[in-house]
Structures are given as structure tokens and as C-alpha cells.
Scaffold this motif. Structure first.
Motif, mmCIF file in Angstrom:
data_model
loop_
_atom_site.group_PDB
_atom_site.id
_atom_site.type_symbol
_atom_site.label_atom_id
_atom_site.label_comp_id
_atom_site.label_asym_id
_atom_site.label_seq_id
_atom_site.Cartn_x
_atom_site.Cartn_y
_atom_site.Cartn_z
ATOM 1 N N LEU A 149 0.963 -1.343 0.382
ATOM 2 C CA LEU A 149 0.260 0.203 -0.164
ATOM 3 C C LEU A 149 0.817 1.543 0.032
ATOM 4 C CD1 LEU A 149 -2.501 1.178 0.211
ATOM 5 C CD2 LEU A 149 -2.296 1.502 2.484
ATOM 6 N N GLU A 150 2.054 1.127 0.569
ATOM 7 C CA GLU A 150 2.999 2.196 0.491
ATOM 8 C C GLU A 150 3.910 2.508 -0.450
ATOM 9 O OE1 GLU A 150 5.904 1.652 4.119
ATOM 10 O OE2 GLU A 150 4.015 2.175 5.678
ATOM 11 N N LYS A 151 3.630 1.263 -0.928
ATOM 12 C CA LYS A 151 3.973 1.051 -1.926
ATOM 13 C C LYS A 151 3.386 2.551 -3.761
ATOM 14 C CE LYS A 151 8.128 -2.487 -2.172
ATOM 15 N NZ LYS A 151 9.158 -1.936 -3.004
ATOM 16 N N VAL A 152 2.589 1.199 -3.502
ATOM 17 C CA VAL A 152 1.613 2.063 -4.316
ATOM 18 C C VAL A 152 1.019 3.597 -4.325
ATOM 19 C CG1 VAL A 152 -1.089 2.247 -5.133
ATOM 20 C CG2 VAL A 152 0.157 0.058 -4.500
ATOM 21 N N GLU A 153 1.880 4.163 -2.927
ATOM 22 C CA GLU A 153 0.424 5.466 -2.028
ATOM 23 C C GLU A 153 2.106 6.428 -2.899
ATOM 24 O OE1 GLU A 153 0.134 5.216 1.642
ATOM 25 O OE2 GLU A 153 -2.524 5.047 1.670
ATOM 26 N N ALA A 154 3.449 5.808 -2.717
ATOM 27 C CA ALA A 154 4.389 6.508 -3.286
ATOM 28 C C ALA A 154 4.573 6.902 -5.327
ATOM 29 C CB ALA A 154 5.333 6.053 -2.816
ATOM 30 N N VAL A 155 3.963 5.468 -6.018
ATOM 31 C CA VAL A 155 3.915 6.134 -6.840
ATOM 32 C C VAL A 155 2.208 7.016 -7.226
ATOM 33 C CG1 VAL A 155 2.931 4.974 -9.391
ATOM 34 C CG2 VAL A 155 4.522 3.339 -7.557
ATOM 35 N N ASP A 156 1.220 7.167 -6.971
ATOM 36 C CA ASP A 156 0.865 8.214 -7.268
ATOM 37 C C ASP A 156 1.055 9.265 -6.589
ATOM 38 O OD1 ASP A 156 -1.494 5.743 -7.474
ATOM 39 O OD2 ASP A 156 -2.063 5.760 -5.511
ATOM 40 N N ASP A 157 1.828 9.688 -5.754
ATOM 41 C CA ASP A 157 2.289 10.764 -5.692
ATOM 42 C C ASP A 157 3.507 10.970 -7.066
ATOM 43 O OD1 ASP A 157 1.015 11.432 -3.079
ATOM 44 O OD2 ASP A 157 3.121 9.851 -1.966
ATOM 45 N N LEU A 158 4.002 10.644 -6.977
ATOM 46 C CA LEU A 158 4.484 11.127 -8.534
ATOM 47 C C LEU A 158 3.777 10.898 -9.952
ATOM 48 C CD1 LEU A 158 7.662 8.537 -8.206
ATOM 49 C CD2 LEU A 158 7.732 10.726 -7.997
ATOM 50 N N ILE A 159 3.018 10.026 -9.729
ATOM 51 C CA ILE A 159 1.708 10.646 -11.246
ATOM 52 C C ILE A 159 1.197 11.502 -10.785
ATOM 53 C CG2 ILE A 159 0.049 9.717 -12.186
ATOM 54 C CD1 ILE A 159 0.976 6.968 -11.603
ATOM 55 N N GLU A 160 1.135 12.755 -10.490
ATOM 56 C CA GLU A 160 -0.365 13.510 -10.020
ATOM 57 C C GLU A 160 0.050 15.020 -10.477
ATOM 58 O OE1 GLU A 160 -0.622 14.095 -5.908
ATOM 59 O OE2 GLU A 160 -2.552 12.275 -5.869
ATOM 60 N N LEU A 213 -1.293 0.828 -15.914
ATOM 61 C CA LEU A 213 -0.107 0.287 -15.577
ATOM 62 C C LEU A 213 1.346 0.505 -15.119
ATOM 63 C CD1 LEU A 213 0.002 -0.594 -19.594
ATOM 64 C CD2 LEU A 213 -0.056 -2.386 -17.372
ATOM 65 N N LYS A 214 1.132 1.457 -14.754
ATOM 66 C CA LYS A 214 2.533 2.000 -14.201
ATOM 67 C C LYS A 214 2.522 1.744 -12.565
ATOM 68 C CE LYS A 214 4.736 5.744 -15.243
ATOM 69 N NZ LYS A 214 5.474 7.719 -15.619
ATOM 70 N N ARG A 215 0.570 2.173 -11.746
ATOM 71 C CA ARG A 215 0.523 2.099 -10.388
ATOM 72 C C ARG A 215 0.599 0.465 -10.500
ATOM 73 N NH1 ARG A 215 -4.696 2.823 -9.401
ATOM 74 N NH2 ARG A 215 -4.318 2.796 -7.295
ATOM 75 N N LEU A 216 0.852 -0.355 -11.262
ATOM 76 C CA LEU A 216 0.655 -1.653 -11.730
ATOM 77 C C LEU A 216 2.146 -2.447 -10.811
ATOM 78 C CD1 LEU A 216 -1.699 -3.449 -14.028
ATOM 79 C CD2 LEU A 216 -2.153 -3.687 -11.764
ATOM 80 N N GLU A 217 3.022 -1.768 -12.088
ATOM 81 C CA GLU A 217 3.827 -2.211 -11.564
ATOM 82 C C GLU A 217 5.024 -1.473 -11.068
ATOM 83 O OE1 GLU A 217 6.038 -0.551 -15.643
ATOM 84 O OE2 GLU A 217 4.896 -1.639 -16.749
ATOM 85 N N GLY A 218 4.242 -0.708 -10.230
ATOM 86 C CA GLY A 218 5.020 0.257 -8.823
ATOM 87 C C GLY A 218 4.235 -0.525 -7.264
ATOM 88 N N GLY A 219 3.061 -1.711 -7.785
ATOM 89 C CA GLY A 219 3.340 -2.936 -6.790
ATOM 90 C C GLY A 219 1.809 -2.537 -6.110
ATOM 91 N N LEU A 220 0.725 -2.216 -7.115
ATOM 92 C CA LEU A 220 -0.494 -2.154 -7.000
ATOM 93 C C LEU A 220 -1.001 -4.278 -7.291
ATOM 94 C CD1 LEU A 220 -3.577 -1.183 -7.010
ATOM 95 C CD2 LEU A 220 -3.583 -0.849 -9.308
#
Length: 557
Positions: free
Chosen positions: A455-466, A477-484
Motif C-alpha cells: 500500500l505504501e509503495k502504491v501511494e508513493a507511485v500515486d504521489d509521483l503520477i499526480e 499500468l504504472k501503478r500495477l508495476e509499482g506494486g498495485l
């Protein structure tokens, strides 16, 4: 004497009479002084010969002069052997003459090798000389027009394997990808001509007779595989044709050969990977000619032995990848099951050799989705739960070369457990769910640990994507690769065991969430998103059913 020689000129030192008590330092000083004088003389000579008097030494040449020198050198080199239309016609004519002469001598004196040997040596030399044609891909259309391609391919079935091997070497140079990329027209013309004359079938026939205990013929095998790889790189659609022309069968036969590891075996495994990549027809064909059994037999060696080198490790990895690729065809999953592939993979996991990384990946492919049902139930029957859950509880440390990363390992293990929860029924399912109550619900604790980690990994990716405005699919796809993806698997296991197991499992989940100040809403949200993106596997009915099943689990949760 040219300028470079003048500058490097060191005059011979005069013989000195031995002088008593002469100091060594004086001698060194005198030598240095003489060199300085010689350098000064050379520079003086250079200045007078040079049209630009400002030049002192070679180090100080201007860019324009460097370009001029380079141009001079290049024109000097090309004067040696210019490959133009006239030269090519001459080379082709010479080749045709010598090829015809050799054929005539062999027909005339079939039982007297000494009489046709000279013509054979000449033909071999000509094939070596023809490699210069590879330096002029722009003239490939001319080669095709001169009808030389059928004549070259004819030599692949020459009685003397030395001639056949030299022909393979020539073809390998002509089809080199870097050379073909220099001329699109040349590449098209050559490849069309080769394919028109069934080049792969002829190469495979030649492979059948080569003896790899002879170094030259082993090189011939390597070059043949290189030609086929070059062709598939430029025309991926050739892979189907290659299988029809016997290449797949030859590769499997070569892999089964009981010889120590060698580069050709590695190359054969690489070519097999290319043939199976995104190609359902070839995957099906592999299963039909007992390819699954061949791959399992080859991998069985690594059950108790680690590869001896990086190259052999690559071979093992290729074999695992080929097996994974072939398991994407439903009929091959049955063959894998009947060939006791599950038992072999289970043993590999227990042996703790480097092969267990590949076996974990293979199990994931064999058990996933709608068609993994039989393999999932069988895995529970062969006591696979005893093997998989210790790996779930503790990811092995990355203490061997090229092992799976922690994230990849956790993804495969969670995927296998999720597949079993999706596909197992009856007593197998009960045995699986009861694992989560053992040892004071330690596996539930581990599930929640993984949930928070990803969950922490996905939240970190979400912060970058925003910060970036990308389209929805690319973001997902980016979120899936990032741990989703792993987070979805973990949360799917949580909702499944909470619904299927005793109430104590759900209580433990609630307790762990409360400890971290989290809520069930997060898991529900992730599962709803998962249900909305189930992908392409199975038919529409199965996807709709699976989607409804997940949403029902979420509602119960």
C-alpha cells in the motif's frame, strides 16, 4: 620517410667508451639531451615540408587538417578493392565457374577424390573471397538479379561438409542485422530471395548431418542458428514458417542431446524462446511434439545441481521461460500435469537450489486463471502447501547470483495462493483455508504486513503520477508495476479467507488494521478497482462471473 616516422625518429646512440667513475645520472642526462636534439631536428624538417608553417608537432594539427588526412587515408584504403557493379559481376562469374567445375569433376570422377579435390579447394577459397559482398548491401538486389542465391543455397547440400560450412559462414555474414540495416532495399531483396528458395528447410537439413564433435562443424551449427535469428529479427512472421520447416523439432532434439553444456545448446534455447514468444501456433506445436516433456527432462537436472557458469545459468533461465510461455496454451497445461511437472517444481522449491526461482514462476503460470483448476487441486494433493507457505512466511534472502528480487518472489507466491483460493474446491479448499488459522493466525499477520508494505509503495507511485497528465491506461499500468498488482493479490487473499474461514480470521484482520489506524475501506476500494480491471483471460462469461464473485466478497467483507 614520412612525417610520422620523422617525429618518432630516435637516432642510434653512439657507442661510448667506458670511463672510469662515470656517474649514471650524467649518462641519463646525455641521453635525454640527444633525444631533444633529434626531436628539434625532426620538427624543423616537418616545418619545412608542411604547407602550414605554424604547425609545431602532430599534437597541434587543426581539425581541418585531421579531416584532410582522414579523407586521404580512406581513399587510400578503398583503392585496394572497390566493390562496385563490375567487381560483383566478376565475383559472381568466378563463383559460378568454380561451382560448375567442381560439380563436373565430381560427376566425372565420383570415386577418385584426388581428381576433384583441387576444384573443391578452389570453390572453398572462392566462398571465402565472396564474404566481401557483405560490405556492399546496396548491391544485394543485383546479386538476386544475377540468380546467385539459388546457386549458393545449393551448396548447403554439398557432399563435402567443409563446403556447406563455408556457405553457412557466407550466408551468416550476408544476413548480419547491422549490415542489412544499412540498406532497406538490399535487405528486402535478399530476404525475399532466401525465403523463396526455402532457406530454413535447407539449413535444417544441413544441421541434421553436421557433427558437433568437429570444431568447424560446431561453428557451422552456431552460424546456422545465427542466420535464422537474423532472419526472425527482421521478419518476425518467419517463426511460423521455421516451425513448419522442421526447426522446432531440431531444437528439441538438440536440447535432448546428452553432451556437456556448450554454447550451441545455449543458442538453441535462445532460439526456442524467440519461436515461442507471443506465438500461440508454435506453443501448440511444441506440445504436440512432446516439447513439454523435453523441457521438464532438461530442467530435472537442475533439481539438485546449480549451473556451473553464467552461461549455463542463462540456459536454465531460457528453459524455464520457454516452459512458462508454452503453459499459456491450455492443452499444454494438461501435458504439464500428466508429465508430473507439478511434482518436479515442488521438489525444486524444497531443494533450495537456484532453480527454485524458475520453478516458482512456472507454478504461477500453470495454476493461474480459469484453466489452472486441475493443477491447483493436484498441487494441494501432492502436499504443495507445505512447500509454498514457508516461502510465503519468509522471503529467501537474495544470497545467490541473479535470484528473483524480493518483490518478484512475493508476487509469484501470492499469485499461487490466490489461484488456489480461486480454483480449489472441496477438501483441498478446506485444507488451504485452515492454513490461515495455524500458529495463532501467523499467516493472517503476514498478509496484513504485505498489505501495508505494498500500500505504501502504491501511494508513493500515486504521489509521483499526480504531477504528470498521462492517459488512464498508462497510469494504471504504472501503478500495477509499482506494486498495485501484488497489493490486489494480497487483498484478494484477505477477502477470500475472511469469507471462507472461521470468524477468528476476520477478527484478526480487524485487530491488525486498528493497530495501524487503518480501515476496511482501503481493502474494499482496491478490490472494487481489481474487479473492474480483470484483463483478457477466459471468456466473457467467466470474467463476468469472477467480477461478481469479487464484488460479493467485498460486500460480505
Amino acid at each position: 620517410m614520412d612525417i610520422g616516422e620523422l617525429l618518432d625518429y630516435k637516432p642510434p646512440q653512439a657507442l661510448k667508451r667506458p670511463v672510469e667513475n662515470e656517474d649514471e645520472d650524467d649518462e641519463n642526462e646525455r641521453t635525454r639531451k640527444m633525444r631533444r636534439i633529434a626531436r628539434a631536428k625532426a620538427n624543423k624538417m616537418t616545418r619545412s615540408a608542411s604547407p602550414t608553417p605554424s604547425i609545431q608537432t602532430l599534437d597541434q594539427i587543426t581539425d581541418e587538417e585531421k579531416a584532410e588526412i582522414l579523407k586521404f587515408v580512406e581513399t587510400e584504403q578503398t583503392q585496394g578493392e572497390v566493390v562496385d557493379e563490375t567487381a560483383i559481376k566478376k565475383i559472381v562469374l568466378n563463383f559460378e565457374k568454380r561451382s560448375l567445375k567442381n560439380r563436373e569433376m565430381r560427376i566425372k570422377f565420383p570415386d577418385s577424390p584426388e581428381k576433384f579435390m583441387e576444384s573443391e579447394v578452389e570453390l572453398h577459397e572462392t566462398l571465402q573471397e565472396m564474404r566481401i559482398l557483405a560490405t556492399a548491401p546496396d548491391y544485394y538486389p543485383l546479386l538476386v538479379k544475377l540468380q546467385i542465391i539459388p546457386s549458393i543455397l545449393e551448396l548447403l547440400s554439398h557432399d563435402n561438409t567443409d563446403i556447406a560450412v563455408a556457405t553457412v559462414e557466407l550466408l551468416q555474414e550476408l544476413t548480419d542485422v547491422d549490415i542489412l540495416n544499412e540498406s532497406e532495399e538490399g535487405a528486402e531483396a535478399l530476404i525475399d530471395a532466401l525465403l523463396e528458395h526455402q532457406v530454413i528447410a535447407l539449413l535444417v537439413q544441413n544441421l541434421e548431418r553436421l557433427d558437433e564433435s568437429v570444431k568447424e562443424e560446431a561453428d557451422g551449427v552456431h552460424n546456422t542458428l545465427s542466420i535464422i535469428e537474423n532472419l526472425t529479427e527482421l521478419r518476425p512472421e518467419i517463426t511460423n514458417e521455421a516451425t513448419k520447416q522442421g526447426l522446432l523439432a531440431w531444437i528439441l532434439k538438440r536440447l535432448k542431446l546428452k553432451v556437456p553444456f556448450d554454447p550451441n545448446k545455449l543458442y538453441a534455447s535462445e532460439l526456442l524462446s524467440i519461436l515461442l514468444q507471443d506465438n500461440e501456433k508454435n506453443r501448440t506445436a511444441l506440445g504436440e511434439i512432446d516439447g513439454i516433456d523435453t523441457l521438464l527432462q532438461q530442467l530435472a537436472f537442475y533439481k539438485r545441481h546449480d549451473p556451473n557458469s553464467a552461461e549455463e545459468y542463462e540456459l536454465m533461465e531460457n528453459l524455464f521461460n520457454c516452459l512458462c510461455s508454452s503453459l499459456m496454451v491450455v492443452s499444454n497445461r494438461d501435458r504439464f500435469l500428466k508429465g508430473e511437472g507439478l511434482q518436479l517444481m515442488n521438489l525444486m522449491l524444497r531443494e533450495k537450489k537456484t532453480s527454485r526461482n524458475g520453478s516458482l514462476k512456472v507454478l504461477d503460470y500453470a495454476m493461474s486463471g480459469l484453466h489452472g483448476k486441475d493443477n491447483c487441486n493436484k498441487f494441494v494433493d501432492i502436499l504443495g502447501l507445505r512447500t509454498i507457505f514457508p516461502l510465503f512466511m519468509k522471503t529467501p534472502k537474495k544470497n545467490r547470483k541473479r535470484m528473483l528480487s524480493t518483490e518478484e518472489h512475493e508476487e509469484h507466491v501470492c499469485s499461487i495462493i490466490a489461484s488456489m483460493l480461486r480454483n480449489c474446491r472441496g477438501s483441498q479448499r478446506q485444507r488451504l483455508v485452515s492454513k490461515f488459522t495455524e500458529n495463532d493466525h501467523e499467516k493472517v499477520d503476514r498478509l496484513l504486513e504485505l498489505h501495508f508494505k505494498y500500500l505504501e509503495k502504491v501511494e508513493a507511485v500515486d504521489d509521483l503520477i499526480e504531477d504528470n497528465d498521462e492517459d488512464e491506461d498508462a497510469v494504471y499500468l504504472k501503478r500495477l508495476e509499482g506494486g498495485l498488482f501484488t497489493l490486489q493479490l494480497v487483498d484478494y487473499i484477505i477477502v477470500e479467507v475472511c469469507a471462507a474461514g472461521p470468524a477468528s480470521i476476520k477478527q484478526r484482520v480487524m485487530q491488525m488494521l486498528n493497530l495501524r489506524g487503518a480501515s476496511l475501506k482501503t481493502i474494499r476500494h482496491i478490490m472494487r478497482e481489481y474487479a473492474g480491471n480483470l484483463g483478457e483471460e477466459g471468456d466473457k462469461d467467466w470474467r463476468d462471473q469472477e467480477q461478481q464473485h469479487i464484488l460479493n466478497l467485498v460486500d460480505k467483507f
